[in-house]
Design an enzyme around this catalytic site. Sequence first.
Site, PDB file in Angstrom:
ATOM      1  CE  LYS A 131     -48.655  75.953  44.734  1.00  0.00           C
ATOM      2  NZ  LYS A 131     -47.876  75.110  43.837  1.00  0.00           N
ATOM      3  CD  GLN A 187     -44.741  75.409  41.637  1.00  0.00           C
ATOM      4  OE1 GLN A 187     -45.248  75.375  42.752  1.00  0.00           O
ATOM      5  NE2 GLN A 187     -45.454  75.389  40.532  1.00  0.00           N
ATOM      6  CG  ASP A 207     -48.088  69.167  44.318  1.00  0.00           C
ATOM      7  OD1 ASP A 207     -49.086  69.903  44.444  1.00  0.00           O
ATOM      8  OD2 ASP A 207     -46.967  69.575  43.977  1.00  0.00           O
TER       9      ASP A 207
END
Length: 293
Positions: A52, A96, A119
Amino acid sequence: MTLLNGKEIANQIKDEIAAEVGEMKIRGEKVPHLAAVLVGNDGASLTYVGSKVRSCKRIGFESTLKHLPEDTTEEDLLKLVSELNADPDIDGYIVQLPLPKHIDEEKVLLAVDPEKDVDGFHPTNFGKMALDMQSFIPATPFGIMELLKRYKVEVEGKHAVVIGRSHIVGRPISILLSQKGKYSNATVTLTHSRTKDIKALTLQADIIVSALGVPGFLTADMVREGAVIIDVGITRVPDASKERGYYITGDVDFEAVSKKASYITPVPGGVGPMTIAMLLQNTLLARKRRTRE
Ligand code: NAP
């Protein structure tokens, strides 16, 4: 059979975003800034976050990696989350998953500012998505929808069977496929580990989205001729002959199922790269929304 080449489409999307960022720079505007929070040293998480951050660099975004040790307390992580919420330079950030066992994931997720939740995991964004309101759509289902759209796969009126009901893939993709809209309007069956006779359902499906994480789960006898197959599964299978010590595989018996499918995603190179591209797309959206405020 047409291969749904997620790698290629993801690169196109990244090029489009890079061009937009280039224009932002010319206009002297602030470029999007994505932060990623990683707690601990889980191998797969390190790979995802690394990729990412690299993608951000490639398209001209600013990026910040906050890598915390495995023994970080929940309190310290929540403190970092509230700093990221308050930092005007950060347009969006991700925490994450999975987090270490001693940290309550739900608590952390709820602490993320929905406006920076690229997200799309916060209940505010999930709820808005379910109500067809503007929100951040979770990157993996967003990527699947974009892939179908760009390949002009017909979804309207089709029967889609989703395998897996997780909050990050199965549940949201079932909502998106069934939404009103030019590129959705499917009739959706959502299945899971308690579903009786999944095969009877997949055999009725025009579109199958497999998101369970069981290698080789979807076999050719479960699929009808001409079905569209989206394989979300990513499993690392130990293999000493590989440099990394493992290989990546999906949920679908690709070799056999691809012979019957009209469209199919490969693993790797299908849904995975799209997920990253859509995270970047969400970050660009976050920047634009903040500019408009
Ligand atoms: P998850 O949270 O573990 O959920 C798995 C789902 O599959 C659950 O709903 C579970 O049912 C269902 N399931 C498990 N075994 C089953 C079986 N034998 N028959 C029917 N249903 C079964 O997984 P996830 O986070 O959604 O991830 C799924 C897979 O996608 C994993 O391989 C993951 O690595 C991959 N993934 C890929 C991407 C990407 O970018 N390509 C992104 C996210 C995840 P219950 O609810 O009844 O337990």
